[in-house]
Design a protein around this motif. Structure first.
Motif, short mmCIF file in Angstrom:
data_model
loop_
_atom_site.label_atom_id
_atom_site.label_comp_id
_atom_site.label_asym_id
_atom_site.label_seq_id
_atom_site.Cartn_x
_atom_site.Cartn_y
_atom_site.Cartn_z
N MET A 111 0.81 -1.21 0.00
CA MET A 111 0.00 0.00 0.00
C MET A 111 0.85 1.27 0.00
O MET A 111 0.37 2.33 -0.37
CB MET A 111 -0.94 0.00 1.21
N ALA A 112 2.12 1.14 0.38
CA ALA A 112 3.00 2.31 0.35
C ALA A 112 3.28 2.74 -1.09
O ALA A 112 3.65 3.90 -1.34
CB ALA A 112 4.31 1.99 1.07
N ASP A 113 3.12 1.82 -2.04
CA ASP A 113 3.37 2.14 -3.44
C ASP A 113 2.14 2.67 -4.15
O ASP A 113 2.21 3.05 -5.33
CB ASP A 113 3.86 0.88 -4.18
N VAL A 114 1.00 2.66 -3.47
CA VAL A 114 -0.23 3.14 -4.10
C VAL A 114 -0.25 4.66 -4.07
O VAL A 114 -0.13 5.27 -3.01
CB VAL A 114 -1.48 2.59 -3.36
N PRO A 115 -0.36 5.32 -5.22
CA PRO A 115 -0.34 6.78 -5.23
C PRO A 115 -1.55 7.37 -4.51
O PRO A 115 -2.65 6.80 -4.54
CB PRO A 115 -0.36 7.13 -6.73
N VAL A 116 -1.34 8.51 -3.88
CA VAL A 116 -2.42 9.19 -3.17
C VAL A 116 -3.25 9.98 -4.16
O VAL A 116 -2.72 10.73 -4.99
CB VAL A 116 -1.85 10.15 -2.10
N THR A 117 -4.54 9.78 -4.12
CA THR A 117 -5.44 10.51 -5.01
C THR A 117 -6.48 11.26 -4.18
O THR A 117 -6.89 10.79 -3.12
CB THR A 117 -6.17 9.55 -5.99
N GLU A 118 -6.88 12.39 -4.69
CA GLU A 118 -7.88 13.19 -3.99
C GLU A 118 -9.28 12.75 -4.44
O GLU A 118 -9.60 12.78 -5.63
CB GLU A 118 -7.70 14.68 -4.30
N GLU A 119 -10.10 12.31 -3.49
CA GLU A 119 -11.42 11.81 -3.80
C GLU A 119 -12.47 12.91 -3.63
O GLU A 119 -12.32 13.80 -2.80
CB GLU A 119 -11.78 10.63 -2.89
#
Length: 391
Positions: free
Chosen positions: A90-98
């Motif tokens: 999960m550290a590799d999952v990019p942060v996206t604004e929902e």
């Protein structure tokens, strides 16, 4: 205790739905009536037929060609070096604004209860001469007709609840729940109790007029309009207290009490007199899922004519006798507030519409079956505002 003239009935066992919608109900006899809930129970010998309806889409993580075990029969999880199938860091999952889920405009403190009893609303079945005419028991026919429309009823409610700027923008009523009431022998569905949040009573009735089951029972005119004035409607002033919010199914099966006051209960101050004792009894019981008084459904909530007319109580009971004992020992019943008390078991339908979420741990999960099913049902599968339903 209640007077011996009080009318009370007992409904049936809740049969939880699996996956999206799966209902197994058998059909025959009419609900039996009891002068006393504890005594003089009469049973009727009947012939049972079975109706089966299911409609689901598989969104399981498991596939027929996959196994948790390797070719050597060893569980991969036992090997610390072996990655779990589909696992991602999960550290590799990019942060996206929902985008925030839009808040429904209908949760404004106006909560209504609609009571749909098939036998009292529908006149197209011959309840008197069917045996002489060699016809099928009309109660069985009524049950089968309801079962056939249950899927349409669920999807109507889900679409009613799915509100945002691009879909269902005219929705002015949210369906909080729809519990399918069962006959006392648990063999037939005899109606449904539906709670609706809506700004006005007119918007609430407009939504009811589009319920497929109500339209079938009441009928429509030449213009396709359905007059729902015959459907009993009450304001439900649900008590919003954490002490009266036990999980359904905890230490028992969810059961519903519909109790209606004697006409004098309000004018003589009896309901108000025992209110605190009633609440203390409910809190101590640790049985209550939801409860509150039913009021006359006036246009304005503050209308002095919107007086208390009864009680809706949803609670957990171990069995039939436990349910009867609980409601009869309620201080409201002991004091003689109620003129009638009806206890039902029910089928709980998933009418929320928020029944799918993206699996963030397995982003490559194959979900085309669910998406195709949602598109078939009329959901906005490419709607960016409702990402909890789309991927």
């Amino acid at each position: 205790m209640l007077k011996e003239t009080s009318k009370r009935r007992f409904g049936g066992v809740a049969l939880p739905l699996t996956a999206i919608l799966s209902i197994l109900i058998s059909s025959p006899s009419d609900a039996f009536h009891m002068p006393s809930l504890r005594n003089n129970v009469h049973h009727t010998t009947t012939t049972t037929t079975t109706s089966l309806m299911s409609f689901m889409a598989d969104s399981s993580d498991y596939k027929a060609d996959k196994s948790d075990y390797g070719e050597d029969g060893k569980d991969p999880a036992e090997d610390a070096a072996a990655p779990i199938r589909g696992e991602v860091d999960m550290a590799d999952v990019p942060v996206t604004e929902e985008v925030a889920v839009p808040t429904s405009r209908n949760n404004v403190g106006n909560r209504f209860l609609a009571l749909v009893f098939d036998r009292s609303l529908c006149s197209k079945y011959d309840l008197e001469n069917w045996e002489e005419n060699g016809e099928e028991n009309p109660l069985t026919e009524m049950h089968k007709d309801r079962v056939a429309l249950t899927e349409d009823h669920v999807m109507w409610a889900r679409k009613q609840n799915l509100y945002n700027e691009t879909f269902n923008t005219d929705s002015m009523a949210d369906i909080r729940f729809s519990h399918q009431l069962l006959s006392s022998d648990l063999q037939r569905t005899i109606g449904h109790a539906m709670v609706i949040d809506s700004p006005t009573i007119d918007h609430c009735r407009e939504a009811l007029s589009r319920d497929p089951i109500i339209r079938s029972l009441v009928g429509v005119d030449d213009d396709g309009q359905c007059d729902v004035s015959s459907v009993p409607l009450y304001r439900w002033r649900q008590i919003r207290d954490h002490t009266l919010r036990i999980d359904d199914g905890r230490y028992g099966l969810p059961t519903m009490l519909l109790a209606f006051d004697r006409p004098e209960a309000m004018s003589d101050g009896l309901r108000e007199e025992v209110q605190n004792e009633h609440l203390e009894y409910l809190i101590r019981s640790e049985k209550i899922i939801a409860c509150g008084p039913l009021h006359v459904a006036t246009q304005e909530k503050s209308d002095p004519k919107s007086v208390a007319a009864g009680t809706l109580m949803i609670f957990n009971a171990k069995d039939r006798n436990d349910a009867i004992e609980f409601v009869e020992n309620d201080p409201m019943a002991m004091a003689g507030v109620y003129e009638t008390m009806t206890v039902h078991r029910y089928n709980q339908l998933d009418v929320t519409g928020k029944f799918v979420s993206e699996n963030l741990y397995y982003p490559n999960q194959n979900t085309y079956q669910m998406k195709e099913a949602m598109e078939y049902w009329g959901y906005p599968v490419d709607d960016e505002q409702t990402k909890w339903l789309n991927w």
